[in-house]
Enzyme design. Structure first.
Site, PDB file in Angstrom:
ATOM      1  N   ARG A 290      63.447  32.020  42.215  1.00 31.87           N
ATOM      2  CA  ARG A 290      63.517  30.714  41.555  1.00 31.87           C
ATOM      3  C   ARG A 290      62.162  30.260  41.012  1.00 31.87           C
ATOM      4  NH1 ARG A 290      66.512  26.842  45.465  1.00 31.87           N
ATOM      5  NH2 ARG A 290      66.250  28.485  47.024  1.00 31.87           N
TER       6      ARG A 290
ATOM      7  N   LYS B 177      57.125  36.222  46.815  1.00 32.17           N
ATOM      8  CA  LYS B 177      56.930  34.770  46.896  1.00 32.17           C
ATOM      9  C   LYS B 177      55.661  34.410  47.683  1.00 32.17           C
ATOM     10  CE  LYS B 177      59.731  31.277  48.832  1.00 32.17           C
ATOM     11  NZ  LYS B 177      61.114  30.849  49.052  1.00 32.17           N
TER      12      LYS B 177
ATOM     13  N   GLN C  17      60.797  46.313  54.242  1.00 33.68           N
ATOM     14  CA  GLN C  17      62.213  45.953  54.382  1.00 33.68           C
ATOM     15  C   GLN C  17      62.856  46.275  53.033  1.00 33.68           C
ATOM     16  OE1 GLN C  17      63.126  41.769  54.461  1.00 33.68           O
ATOM     17  NE2 GLN C  17      64.996  42.059  55.639  1.00 33.68           N
TER      18      GLN C  17
ATOM     19  N   GLY D 188      68.170  39.159  55.627  1.00 35.56           N
ATOM     20  CA  GLY D 188      67.972  38.007  56.511  1.00 35.56           C
ATOM     21  C   GLY D 188      66.751  38.143  57.397  1.00 35.56           C
TER      22      GLY D 188
ATOM     23  N   ASN E  91      60.428  26.905  47.081  1.00 34.46           N
ATOM     24  CA  ASN E  91      61.424  27.819  46.519  1.00 34.46           C
ATOM     25  C   ASN E  91      61.293  27.974  45.010  1.00 34.46           C
ATOM     26  OD1 ASN E  91      62.767  28.328  48.971  1.00 34.46           O
ATOM     27  ND2 ASN E  91      63.695  26.297  48.835  1.00 34.46           N
TER      28      ASN E  91
ATOM     29  N   ARG F 263      26.957  33.063  35.477  1.00 35.06           N
ATOM     30  CA  ARG F 263      27.804  34.197  35.869  1.00 35.06           C
ATOM     31  C   ARG F 263      27.248  34.809  37.159  1.00 35.06           C
ATOM     32  NH1 ARG F 263      27.725  37.505  30.624  1.00 35.06           N
ATOM     33  NH2 ARG F 263      28.790  39.022  31.940  1.00 35.06           N
TER      34      ARG F 263
ATOM     35  N   TYR G  11      20.711  32.507  26.093  1.00 36.99           N
ATOM     36  CA  TYR G  11      21.348  33.487  26.964  1.00 36.99           C
ATOM     37  C   TYR G  11      20.284  34.235  27.757  1.00 36.99           C
ATOM     38  CZ  TYR G  11      23.521  37.687  28.728  1.00 36.99           C
ATOM     39  OH  TYR G  11      23.935  38.694  29.564  1.00 36.99           O
TER      40      TYR G  11
ATOM     41  N   ASN H  19      19.801  42.335  26.496  1.00 37.37           N
ATOM     42  CA  ASN H  19      19.788  43.167  27.697  1.00 37.37           C
ATOM     43  C   ASN H  19      20.629  44.417  27.572  1.00 37.37           C
ATOM     44  OD1 ASN H  19      22.047  41.471  27.578  1.00 37.37           O
ATOM     45  ND2 ASN H  19      22.414  41.654  29.771  1.00 37.37           N
TER      46      ASN H  19
END
Ligand code: UD1
Ligand code: CA
Length: 475
Positions: A15, A22, A77, A82, A232, A337, A370, A390
């Site tokens: 969902r 999930k 699984q 269940g 959910n 960075r 930079y 660089n």
């Protein structure tokens, strides 16, 4: 006595409309599974088995990349039949730890906490239970399993879909977290039958099975109102995000941190903030970030895995895996960075990018610059528009700029190159060789002036314009 954990993470975020398991969906930047693992580690539980299912490899990859305190294994699984069936897949793990207790947790209920885990274990051992369920009293119990209390513990859990109208009114719900005596769990686990409204193997059926064998079952009401919450769908996940966001902001408000406005503010679980610091709107602090005292973290800063000293002023800054020392001022619109180290009192102005570099004390990089792979000394001044060159398309090289140097506007420093102490570069120079201490390097064509040259050009341009558009007076 061994205490170990099984985390159920086989479910798909169907969902959520995602192809991820999930449990890997994020709540303020961390997968829900991460929250659950952290709670286990905080409770000093160090043997964990994760039941994976849907897109199990993603769980595997996540765990492999994670720096875990605990020992973590996984089992697969293949079909989602269940919660009871999920635990059955971990039977070998249970058998290997049959001596002690096993904690069962849902990988998609992120707000389980160490106090709840420890408190429930205490009750579990004190009362010598076969199973102790962590429960929560909620206003709206829809969808959750209801706890059936007796004088002396509980007699079972009834799933919402299996409830009688009377049972639907019960507001104490199953959080999906349980302590089992491991041997007791193994004794009844494979007796679970999928005989219920959903045709699933319910782990909760173990409770009645254990009681039938003369074992005790009890419930521990958690003090944490969010302990059972899961998501959910995307709306649910967003609600969890908001709960987590406000919980953490609330904690820092209690510590005296000032929030000017909480819109867009998100602070990770592992972040710390010093006294007297102000946080403005849109600030995101993530990962292992530490903010010192008396800082001003201005609008829209994103700070990740970065250490910020005291008295720092940031405005629209993004910083990743970096260090910012005391009394530094940065922004607006600056990116640090990874592996940037900005030393005490330095000033970094607008539209500056720094990467894998050290900027010395009281150095100023005011605008449009930079600096990559560079070691910059103290009290250096950068004019506008300096570039450390660089990268030659193949390899990267370092630039060294020593104390008190003055880098003229629009200088290119082609690495590897060194600017000596106190040396100057003339504006617009492209520097390719080292500059000795205190020297000036100038690299540009000498300016020549051609008198009257522009007049002829303008005349030609005007004639062409008038041929097309007519003379300007005629319009
Ligand atoms: C379960 C409980 C319910 C409780 C609720 C709390 C049962 C029968 N019911 O219901 O009493 O109130 O949790 O959230 O246990 N999972 C697997 N494999 C499966 C099925 C589930 O790994 O075959 C995992 C899911 O990914 C999830 C967890 O187990 O992390 C719980 O499963 P879910 O289907 O959400 O259980 P609920 O029906 O919500
Ligand atoms: Ca659920």
């Amino acid at each position: 006595m061994e205490n170990n954990v099984i985390i159920l993470a086989g479910g798909q975020g169907k969902r959520m409309k995602t192809n991820m398991p999930k449990a890997l969906c994020n709540v303020i930047g961390e997968p829900m599974l991460e929250w659950v693992l952290t709670a286990c580690e905080n409770a000093e539980l160090d043997d964990i088995c994760v039941v994976k299912g849907y897109e199990g490899q993603q769980i595997e990859d996540y765990l492999a990349a994670r720096k875990s305190k605990a020992k973590i294994c996984t089992v697969m699984q293949e079909e989602r039949l269940g919660t009871g069936h999920a635990v059955m897949q971990a039977a070998d793990f249970l058998k290997a730890h049959a001596e002690g207790n096993t904690l069962i947790l849902c990988g998609d209920a992120p707000f389980i906490d160490a106090e709840t885990i420890k408190g429930a274990l205490e009750l579990h051992t004190e009362k010598d239970c076969g199973v102790t369920v962590v429960t929560s009293r909620v206003e709206n119990p829809t969808g959750y399993g209801r706890i059936i209390r007796t004088e002396n513990g509980i007699s079972g859990i009834v799933e919402h879909k299996d409830c009688t109208p009377m049972q639907l009114a019960i507001t104490e719900i199953n959080s999906g977290c349980y302590w089992f005596k491991t041997a007791d769990l193994l004794e009844v686990l494979f007796d679970i039958k999928p005989e219920n409204a959903q045709g699933e193997y319910y782990l909760t059926d173990c409770i009645e099975l254990l009681i039938a064998k003369g074992k005790k079952a009890d419930a521990f009401i958690s003090a944490n109102p969010h302990v059972a919450l899961g998501a959910n769908d995307r709306r649910g996940l967003l609600a969890l995000n908001d709960i987590a966001r406000y919980e953490i902001i609330g904690k820092w408000l209690d510590e005296g941190i000032e929030f000017c406005c909480t819109d867009g503010v998100s602070i990770g679980n592992n972040v710390t903030i010093g006294h007297g610091t102000k946080i403005h709107s849109g600030v995101i602090l993530r990962g292992n970030t530490t903010i010192g005292e008396n800082c001003n973290i201005g609008n829209n800063c994103i700070i990740e895995n970065t250490t910020v000293g005291n008295g720092v002023n940031l405005n629209n800054v993004q910083a990743y895996e970096s260090v910012i020392e005391d009394d530094v001022k940065i922004g607006p619109y600056v990116q640090l960075r990874p592996n940037s180290h900005i030393k005490k009192g330095a000033k970094i102005g607008d539209f500056v990018e720094i990467k894998n570099s050290t900027i010395g004390e009281y150095t100023a990089v005011a605008h449009l610059t930079y600096i990559g792979d560079s070691d910059v000394g103290s009290n250096v001044n950068f004019g506008c528009g300096v570039v450390t060159v660089n990268y030659n398309g193949d390899k990267k090289f370092r630039t060294v700029i020593e104390d008190n140097a003055f880098i003229g506007c629009n200088t290119n420093l082609v690495a590897p190159v060194r600017v000596g102490k106190g040396a100057y570069t003339a504006a617009g120079s492209t520097i390719t060789t080292d500059i000795p201490d205190n020297a000036l390097a100038i690299e540009r064509g000498r300016e020549t002036i051609k008198e009257g040259y522009a007049e002829k050009k303008l005349k030609a341009r005007t004639e062409k314009f008038e041929a097309i558009h007519g003379k300007s007076e005629e319009k």
